[in-house]
Structure formats: structure tokens, C-alpha cells
Write an enzyme that holds these catalytic residues in place. Structure first.
Site, short mmCIF file in Angstrom:
data_model
loop_
_atom_site.label_atom_id
_atom_site.label_comp_id
_atom_site.label_asym_id
_atom_site.label_seq_id
_atom_site.Cartn_x
_atom_site.Cartn_y
_atom_site.Cartn_z
CE LYS A 1 -3.82 2.04 2.71
NZ LYS A 1 -4.68 1.91 3.91
CB SER B 1 -8.05 3.83 3.02
OG SER B 1 -7.20 3.17 3.96
CB SER C 1 -8.42 0.88 5.80
OG SER C 1 -9.14 2.06 5.67
N1 GLN Z 1 -13.15 4.37 6.60
C1 GLN Z 1 -12.53 4.75 7.82
C2 GLN Z 1 -12.09 6.21 7.75
O1 GLN Z 1 -12.28 6.81 6.73
C3 GLN Z 1 -11.38 3.86 8.14
C4 GLN Z 1 -10.18 4.15 7.34
C5 GLN Z 1 -9.03 3.28 7.68
O2 GLN Z 1 -9.17 2.24 8.32
N2 GLN Z 1 -7.85 3.76 7.32
O3 GLN Z 1 -11.55 6.74 8.69
#
Ligand code: GLN
Length: 488
Positions: free
Chosen positions: A79, A154, A178
Site C-alpha cells: 500500500k 482505504s 481499511s
Molecule cells: N473508513 C474509515 C475512515 O475513513 C477507516 C479508514 C481506515 O481504516 N484507514 O476513517
């Protein structure tokens, strides 16, 4: 023989050692696929062709000399939140579009030491803020199961890359879901370890008390193999824990007889689509057939997890992202008039809308007049949420339920309403607040789109989750179907 891109990490390892093919051959095979197919999915922000081939040749040399490290010669993707020496690390943001890190993140260096070959860096929501990959400066990633739908976020680039077979495995990070939610939406397996299990050094910080890295793979067995190489104490991260790392593959074959699985009533209430609930129930019934016992439990503070998270995560983000000021590194606006103008325009131009929203919310929640009302309150709720899990684990070995409230949704469906987007993580966020390990594995389909089942474990019980998931995958086929866009 199966095409190379259909092999799991375990199969690649084995066949490299047996010299069925070389690391250069399989690496080149993946690079060719990325070359022709990435345009359809937008999974990769950066592809490191030369670096990958050089690493593959070194791996082949090592194999010829009889060496064997756990991931020797296996191609993987990272990532784009992990710093990689000499290669851009963008974090999905204009702010870091040209940033080249002078060092590797610990996860990256550990996997290099294990012999992995890095293909490139995967697309993601900007600074990991999002549940759909629509906030990336580099454009959205498309879900290989239906190109009109989101891959989740994400870590959507990593999830789609594994689903589209552009990489056999990838790394992700999970602050509120995410790893698990994109794994669910793309029909792959992903695990978020216990907070502190994996070093955060060199992983660009979003919310430091919640962020944790983990593998995203085709199978639970592969997740165990990768987690072996990622885990462990790192003196460069003071929150990494000095806890022995077991061989996560050693317990995959244990029987599930007598295993107690807690089913939280709050995860199956009226907010969950009935067809989704039915599919998850059918998978739970499979686990019962394997000897597990389902036990009804309660997590009474579940409903508070999204509101508490959306105070704590933005608060930490507003502090972490203050370092992007146009002075030290990253984007800088043109011809600033003075220091104030430099800060203001650099940050206005460099950050996207969602990141700015979080910085505003976080700064507000931390401000002197509101700290007690929001931040302190959210931390108190966090404790209650953790206590719910502690109580539940007095009764059961693991907890199971859906990973996400729906299958992949269409692009644009939730962008106008941030709260609707935040509710995507309704089943995943509590786990981060408590610091527990959890994973998602494919557990059904609805209208030809994958459904994920979430397994939550007690602290340091990753081996248990991987064991349950592996047994489930030996007994079922939900992890094997090919995404629609790859057929014919
Ligand atoms: N969707 C969640 C957020 O936008 C989690 C994102 C993540 O786990 N990095 O904060």
C-alpha cells in the site's frame, strides 16, 4: 498447470523451491499483467519494474545457492502508505505526489529480508481516509467484480490488485476497517492484527492509536505466511509490543471442535440487509458443521463506536497532518508571500476535501473549549467499548458477524453524504478502538458480488482467527471464484 497468477503465496513458495519457475519468470508475469490490466482497475500508483526484476534475480541467485527465507522470490505489492527507500510514497495525496522517502518502513524492510519482491505501490484513499477509494488524488480504484462499483477503502488498491490477480498478495493498513472492508468488497482475505503486533515505523500516520498494518491475500494460509514476516517488536516504534510471535501457519490445521463463537445481536439488527444477514448466517452454519458452537452475545456500546471514532481519529489526524506545512517535505505552493500564506496555500492546495474535513473536525474537538465535551468523552466511550469485548471474551473464543453492511456500492453513491460513508465501517471500527485483532474472509455472494464475514479475536489471538478462517476455506469455495471482469 494453473496460470501463474492464480497461484497462492503458499503455492508460489513451494514451486519456486521446486524450480518449476524462477522468481524472474513469475515477477515478469505479474509485471506484464499490471502493464495490460492496471488501466482497467487503477490499482497501482507506482510500478517498480526495474527494482522488482533486480530483486527477483537476487532471489533466484539465493534459491540456486540453497537459501530459503519465508517469502524468497514471491512478488507482493505494498500500500502506498508505507515508506519505500528511493521510490515515491504518495499516501494517495497531492501533498506527497513527488515524495521519495530516504528509508524503508519496518514492514517493507522485514518483507525484503524475508525475500519478497516488491512489484509496486497500491492506490488508496488520501491519507487512508475513506471507505471507497474515491478520495485518492490518483483517481478511484475499480472493483474487479463490477467496474462500476467501489473496491472499498482505504486499502482498495491492494484489495483490487489481489482480486484482479495483479499481485498474489499485498499489504494494507486498518485504522477503522481499511483492510477488512475492502477485503470484503473485493472477495479476498485480510487481517488486522492486535494493535502493537506490527511496527508502524515508516507507515504514514493517520490516527496513531488505531493504525495497524496487515496482509491482504487470497487465503487465510497466505495471510498467516505474510503475518509471520510482518510481525514483531521494533525499537523504532514505541507502541510495538514485546510479545512472542508464534508461527501463524503452525496452528492452521487445528480442529474447531468445541470452539465457542459469539454472535453479537447488535451486528444482526434491522440495519443489516436481510440477504446479507442470511449469507453470513449460512457461513456461520458451516462453522457449526466443523464443530464450533454459536453463542448469542451482546456488545451493548456498539452503536457508539462510529461517533467515538469520528472524534478520536480526526483529532489524531489533525495533529499528525500538521507536519505537512510546505517547509520540510512534500508539496509547496508557488511563490508564497509570507509564512502564513505558505502554510495556508500549501495546505489548501495540497490536501483533498475529506482530509480537510477531518483536520477541521479534529482541531475543533481538541480545542480548549471543546476538549472535555468531545475528545475526553470519546475516550471514555472507547473504554466502554473495550470493556464490552473483554466481557464477551470471558464467554467465547472468537466473535463473528458481517464485515460491512452491504456489498460494493456504485461510485458516487455515498460521496455527497459523509455520514453515510462513515457508516460503512459500523462493524469494523469498534475493533480498532479496542485494539483487537480481526479479519475478513469471503463468505458468500449477493447478486454476483462478494460478501465478507468478520472474525474478531482476543488480544494476540491472530492464530485462532487464521485457524478458523483456514478451516472454513478448506470446507467451502467462497475464496475461489474469479471476479467477473477477469472472465473471458
Ligand atoms: N473508513 C474509515 C475512515 O475513513 C477507516 C479508514 C481506515 O481504516 N484507514 O476513517
Amino acid at each position: 498447470m494453473k496460470p501463474l497468477h492464480e497461484l497462492t503465496v503458499a503455492q508460489i513458495q513451494q514451486q519456486l523451491i521446486e524450480k518449476k519457475f524462477s522468481s524472474r519468470e513469475i515477477t515478469q508475469h505479474y509485471l506484464n499483467r499490471i502493464d495490460t490490466l492496471n488501466i482497467d482497475y487503477n490499482c497501482f500508483i507506482t510500478v517498480d519494474t526495474n527494482g522488482a526484476l533486480t530483486a527477483a534475480d537476487q532471489a533466484d541467485q539465493a534459491i540456486a545457492e540453497g537459501n530459503s527465507t519465508p517469502l524468497l522470490g514471491v512478488p507482493i505489492a505494498h500500500k502506498d502508505i508505507f515508506c519505500t527507500e528511493g521510490l515515491t510514497t504518495t499516501c494517495g495525496s497531492k501533498m506527497l505526489a513527488n515524495f521519495v522517502s530516504p528509508y524503508d518502513a519496518t514492514v517493507v524492510s522485514k518483507m525484503k529480508t524475508a525475500g519478497a519482491v516488491m512489484l509496486g505501490k497500491t492506490n488508496m484513499d488520501e491519507f487512508a481516509m475513506g471507505s471507497s477509494n474515491e478520495t485518492s488524488f490518483f483517481g478511484p480504484v475499480k472493483n474487479p467484480w463490477n467496474l462500476e462499483t467501489v473496491p472499498g477503502g482505504s486499502s482498495g488498491g491492494s484489495a483490487a490488485a489481489v482480486a484482479a490477480q495483479l499481485a498474489p498478495a499485498a499489504t494494507g493498513t486498518d485504522t477503522g476497517g481499511s483492510i477488512r472492508q475492502p477485503a470484503a468488497l473485493c472477495g479476498i482475505t485480510g487481517i488486522k492484527p492486535t494493535y502493537g503486533r506490527v511496527s508502524r515505523y515508516g507507515m504514514i500516520a493517520f490516527a496513531s492509536s488505531l493504525d495497524q498494518a496487515g496482509p491482504m491475500t487470497k487465503t487465510a494460509e497466505d495471510a498467516a505466511i505474510l503475518l509471520n514476516s510482518m510481525s514483531g517488536l521494533d525499537y523504532k516504534d514505541s507502541t510495538s509490543l514485546d510479545t512472542a510471535v508464534p508461527d501463524f501457519t503452525a496452528t492452521l490445521d487445528e480442529s474447531l471442535a468445541g470452539l465457542k463463537i459469539g454472535i453479537p445481536k447488535e451486528y444482526f439488527d434491522q440495519r443489516l440487509d436481510t440477504a446479507m444477514a442470511d449469507a453470513v448466517q449460512a457461513s456461520l452454519a458451516e462453522l457449526e458443521k466443523l464443530g464450533a458452537k454459536l453463542v448469542d452475545i451482546e456488545l451493548p456500546n456498539s452503536a457508539l463506536s462510529v461517533p467515538a471514532y469520528y472524534v478520536i481519529a480526526p483529532a489524531e489526524a489533525s495533529s499528525n497532518l500538521s507536519r505537512f506545512d510546505g517547509v520540510r517535505y512534500g508539496y509547496r505552493c508557488n511563490e508564497p508571500e509570507d509564512l502564513e500564506d505558505l502554510y495556508t496555500r500549501t495546505r489548501s492546495e495540497g490536501f483533498g476535501e475529506e482530509v480537510k474535513r477531518r483536520i477541521l473536525v479534529g482541531t475543533y474537538a481538541l480545542s480548549a473549549g471543546y476538549y472535555d465535551a468531545y475528545y475526553r468523552k470519546a475516550q471514555q466511550i472507547r473504554r466502554l467499548i473495550k470493556d464490552d469485548f473483554v466481557r464477551a471474551f470471558e464467554q467465547v473464543d472468537i466473535i463473528a458477524g458481517p464485515t460491512a453492511p452491504s456489498t460494493a456500492f456504485k461510485f458516487g453513491a455515498k460521496t455527497a453524504d459523509p455520514v453515510a460513508m462513515y457508516l460503512e465501517d459500523i462493524y469494523t471500527i469498534a475493533v480498532n478502538l479496542a485494539g483487537l485483532p480481526a479479519m475478513s474472509l469471503p463468505a458468500g455472494q449477493l447478486d454476483n458480488m462478494p460478501i465478507g464475514m468478520q472474525l474478531v479475536g482476543n488480544y494476540f489471538a491472530e492464530h485462532k482467527l487464521l485457524n478458523v478462517a483456514h478451516q472454513f476455506q478448506l470446507a467451502t469455495q467462497w475464496h475461489t471464484p474469479t471476479p467477473t471482469s477477469l472472465k473471458g
